[in-house]
Write a protein that holds these residues in place. Structure first.
Motif, PDB file in Angstrom:
ATOM      1  N   UNK A  41       0.709  -1.340  -0.233  1.00 57.63           N
ATOM      2  CA  UNK A  41       0.625   0.070  -0.075  1.00 57.63           C
ATOM      3  C   UNK A  41       1.288   1.113   0.396  1.00 57.63           C
ATOM      4  N   UNK A  42       1.821   1.360   0.653  1.00 57.96           N
ATOM      5  CA  UNK A  42       2.660   3.038   0.678  1.00 57.96           C
ATOM      6  C   UNK A  42       3.650   2.735  -0.424  1.00 57.96           C
ATOM      7  N   UNK A  43       3.909   1.534  -0.949  1.00 58.22           N
ATOM      8  CA  UNK A  43       4.312   1.613  -2.498  1.00 58.22           C
ATOM      9  C   UNK A  43       3.774   2.515  -3.133  1.00 58.22           C
ATOM     10  N   UNK A  44       2.190   2.374  -2.950  1.00 59.37           N
ATOM     11  CA  UNK A  44       1.112   2.679  -4.808  1.00 59.37           C
ATOM     12  C   UNK A  44       0.959   3.795  -4.144  1.00 59.37           C
ATOM     13  N   UNK A  45       0.704   3.813  -2.950  1.00 58.45           N
ATOM     14  CA  UNK A  45       0.448   5.516  -2.308  1.00 58.45           C
ATOM     15  C   UNK A  45       2.063   6.738  -2.767  1.00 58.45           C
ATOM     16  N   UNK A  46       2.698   5.790  -2.315  1.00 61.09           N
ATOM     17  CA  UNK A  46       4.115   7.207  -2.831  1.00 61.09           C
ATOM     18  C   UNK A  46       4.063   7.270  -4.885  1.00 61.09           C
ATOM     19  N   UNK A  47       4.090   6.613  -5.361  1.00 61.87           N
ATOM     20  CA  UNK A  47       3.395   6.454  -6.846  1.00 61.87           C
ATOM     21  C   UNK A  47       2.716   7.742  -7.422  1.00 61.87           C
ATOM     22  N   UNK A  48       1.484   7.362  -6.445  1.00 64.99           N
ATOM     23  CA  UNK A  48      -0.146   8.120  -6.513  1.00 64.99           C
ATOM     24  C   UNK A  48       0.754   9.423  -5.785  1.00 64.99           C
ATOM     25  N   UNK A  49       1.373   9.836  -5.291  1.00 69.08           N
ATOM     26  CA  UNK A  49       0.972  11.427  -4.204  1.00 69.08           C
ATOM     27  C   UNK A  49       2.672  11.955  -5.182  1.00 69.08           C
ATOM     28  N   UNK A  50       3.216  11.094  -6.024  1.00 69.66           N
ATOM     29  CA  UNK A  50       4.735  11.617  -7.046  1.00 69.66           C
ATOM     30  C   UNK A  50       3.106  13.001  -8.442  1.00 69.66           C
TER      31      UNK A  50
END
Length: 335
Positions: free
Chosen positions: A315-324
């Motif tokens: 989940x954290x990896x996906x969120x990092x991509x989303x917010x970038x």
């Protein structure tokens, strides 16, 4: 001249070197905490924001439940400043023994890497994911005088009145700012960003009519929605909020797949033994089901979660991509 047994000396030398090489490993092995007996001392949970904010309320609810489960003090310590950077940096540098943890936010762990060029920590490298504590949503709200009641009506109004809409946020690069820019990009809506020094100031501006719109978390806007001072147009999550069942999601109003959540989560310094991570995760999942945790979390418009450590890491990896991507769309350059 005495006879020198070179092979014998070489063998002794190699044995001695091997023992020296093996020594640190043995010391490290002895230093690794025993997960079955952990915790044997108080556990510190750092919150990088002031008391009373959503993450602080959530951390204290979980902390009290963990203390009861473990029979050891669990101390929640506020270390606010620099958009959560100060607290995160302290935990990054702590011993990886499970006794110092960070109750972090989506801002600290997923957004900061996109907006700070010299961030003194890299969340995916410097922290071990432990448990997702709670997820919430943002609420798209409007000044009472704006003649719209839904997101669909807002988009139509914005297109009929180009250059007339403004929206407030608590500052450049925060979750609410980036979420609104994603919404603008998805709908073609035109609205000028007016950053304030903190979300409470932006809410004051919204109520006064200085700006017409804002996206923000439930702990801030729900009391004002319920008192009738502002009106809700949509929620950012994939599902409606049970506390406002009549308010449709952004996705339901035509913006397919729009799903933005706010969240708080527990992480440990990188290198924390997996057995301890799993023990904390199990305790967090058990705590999430207790009324003493769920009630205050839901009062702020969030929902307790039960994620494994591995699932939270994904989940954290996906969120990092989303917010970038959101920061790029908003034109926020790392500073």
């Amino acid at each position: 001249m005495p006879h020198h047994n070179f092979s014998h000396s070489r063998r002794r030398l190699m044995q001695g070197a091997a023992s020296l090489i093996a020594l640190p490993a043995a010391v490290i092995a002895r230093a690794q905490p025993d997960a079955s007996a952990w915790p044997r001392q108080p556990v510190r949970i750092v919150v990088g924001y002031p008391p009373g904010q959503t993450v602080d309320v959530t951390a204290r609810a979980y902390g009290a439940a963990l203390q009861q489960a473990w029979g050891q003090p669990v101390v929640v310590e506020n270390m606010p400043g620099a958009n959560g950077i100060i607290g995160a940096r302290i935990v990054k540098s702590a011993n990886p023994d499970g006794y110092t943890l960070l109750f972090g936010t989506s801002g600290q762990l997923a957004i900061n890497p996109a907006i700070y060029a010299a961030l003194p920590y890299a969340p995916l490298r410097d922290f071990a994911p432990v448990a997702l504590g709670a997820t919430g949503r943002l609420y798209l709200v409007a000044n009472k005088s704006l003649p719209v009641s839904t997101l669909r009506e807002l988009v139509a109004y914005a297109k009929a009145h180009p250059g007339k809409l403004t929206y407030g946020s608590g500052g450049v690069g925060i979750t609410a700012h980036l979420a609104m820019e994603l919404l603008k990009s998805a709908t073609g809506m035109d609205a000028l960003h007016v950053p304030y020094k903190g979300s409470p100031a932006a809410l004051t501006g919204l109520i006064a009519g200085d700006v017409q719109l804002m996206f923000d978390a439930g702990s801030l806007v729900l009391p004002q929605i319920r008192s009738g001072k502002i009106k809700p147009l949509a929620v950012s999550s994939a599902e409606r909020f049970s506390g406002l069942p009549a308010v449709a999601t952004v996705a339901e109003q035509g913006v397919t797949a729009f799903d933005i959540s706010t969240w708080s989560a527990l992480v440990a310094p990188a290198g924390t033994p997996a057995a301890i991570v799993e023990k904390i995760n199990a305790a967090m999942q058990a705590a999430s089901r207790l009324p003493a945790v769920a009630t205050p979390v839901r009062a702020g418009g969030s929902e307790p979660q039960q994620y494994s450590a591995a699932r939270f890491g994904d989940f954290l990896r996906r969120e990092t991509v989303l917010w970038a991507d959101a920061a790029h769309r908003a034109g926020v350059k790392p500073e």
